[in-house]
Design a protein around this motif. Sequence first.
Motif, mmCIF file in Angstrom:
data_model
loop_
_atom_site.group_PDB
_atom_site.id
_atom_site.type_symbol
_atom_site.label_atom_id
_atom_site.label_comp_id
_atom_site.label_asym_id
_atom_site.label_seq_id
_atom_site.Cartn_x
_atom_site.Cartn_y
_atom_site.Cartn_z
ATOM 1 N N ASP A 176 0.793 -1.378 0.074
ATOM 2 C CA ASP A 176 -0.012 -0.048 0.106
ATOM 3 C C ASP A 176 0.862 1.144 0.043
ATOM 4 O OD1 ASP A 176 -2.286 -1.500 -0.054
ATOM 5 O OD2 ASP A 176 -2.580 -1.444 2.099
ATOM 6 N N ASP A 177 1.958 1.189 0.854
ATOM 7 C CA ASP A 177 2.784 2.373 0.844
ATOM 8 C C ASP A 177 3.515 2.640 -0.580
ATOM 9 O OD1 ASP A 177 2.357 2.694 3.540
ATOM 10 O OD2 ASP A 177 3.959 1.628 4.188
ATOM 11 N N GLY A 211 1.712 9.330 -5.608
ATOM 12 C CA GLY A 211 2.258 10.760 -5.562
ATOM 13 C C GLY A 211 3.168 11.170 -6.544
ATOM 14 N N VAL A 212 3.939 10.299 -7.083
ATOM 15 C CA VAL A 212 4.908 10.635 -8.354
ATOM 16 C C VAL A 212 4.198 10.904 -9.275
ATOM 17 C CG1 VAL A 212 6.745 9.792 -9.625
ATOM 18 C CG2 VAL A 212 6.945 9.504 -7.222
ATOM 19 N N PHE A 213 3.164 10.114 -9.770
ATOM 20 C CA PHE A 213 2.349 10.151 -10.959
ATOM 21 C C PHE A 213 1.519 11.520 -10.723
ATOM 22 C CE2 PHE A 213 -1.259 9.781 -13.760
ATOM 23 C CZ PHE A 213 -0.667 9.521 -14.885
ATOM 24 N N ARG A 224 0.474 16.835 -12.734
ATOM 25 C CA ARG A 224 0.255 18.266 -12.797
ATOM 26 C C ARG A 224 1.441 19.120 -13.521
ATOM 27 N NH1 ARG A 224 -0.456 17.992 -6.409
ATOM 28 N NH2 ARG A 224 -2.822 17.675 -6.244
ATOM 29 N N GLU A 225 2.507 18.396 -13.718
ATOM 30 C CA GLU A 225 3.477 19.288 -14.252
ATOM 31 C C GLU A 225 3.404 19.214 -15.705
ATOM 32 O OE1 GLU A 225 8.343 18.732 -14.893
ATOM 33 O OE2 GLU A 225 7.420 17.935 -13.409
ATOM 34 N N ALA A 265 -0.488 6.895 -19.875
ATOM 35 C CA ALA A 265 0.874 7.088 -19.159
ATOM 36 C C ALA A 265 0.787 6.459 -17.864
ATOM 37 C CB ALA A 265 0.920 8.499 -18.945
ATOM 38 N N TRP A 266 -0.370 6.269 -17.294
ATOM 39 C CA TRP A 266 -0.542 5.500 -15.910
ATOM 40 C C TRP A 266 -0.291 4.301 -16.084
ATOM 41 C CZ3 TRP A 266 -0.472 6.074 -10.853
ATOM 42 C CH2 TRP A 266 -0.934 5.012 -9.949
#
Length: 194
Positions: free
Chosen positions: A4-5, A12-14, A19-20, A49-50
């Motif tokens: 899960d972590d 979070g990286v994605f 956003r970028e 991309a995901w």
Amino acid sequence: MSGDDTAEAEGGVFTRFFREHYDDVRRYALRRLGPDQADDVAAETFSVAWRRFDRVPRKEPLPWLYGVARNITRARSREMRRRGGLSLPHPDGGLHDPGAPDPTGAVADRESALQVLERLSDTDRELIMLLAWEGLEIQEAARVLGCSTPTARVRLYRARRRIERLMDHPPPKRAPEPVTVPRLAARPVLKEKS
């Protein structure tokens, strides 16, 4: 770190990645298909991309994202052509303020340039748009197109020559076709009985 972590860290990286680069991908789609399709193309691009995030180049992801967006845009363009709804590219990205004054000469030049752009092959048009509108370097544009840098340079050289020829010799303006109105047969006049 638990599973899960790890998933949360990757998410979070994605999210930062999304956003970028979202605005760049959306503008790419906006310039090619207009505002009605831009959000859908961007969403579909980031969905790919995901799913393939492990394949996305970390140093320069935009050419990869543009390559995915290009494939999606081409598929949508074919579909729109079949339905008769494809229009010219939108170089300003649909961001032009309709209330702002637009000099007549600039409009005429823009329309002329768009007509020339429309007369290029799909690959040449995409190469020109990647360089001029997206601001990519020739190496990055080559990656988007899936060709080598020397091949992209040759295509660019040929596209520039073709643009020069097309600008010197615009297509003849077609005269509007005459509108024919079908003639109706005269109706007999009936006399009323008195």
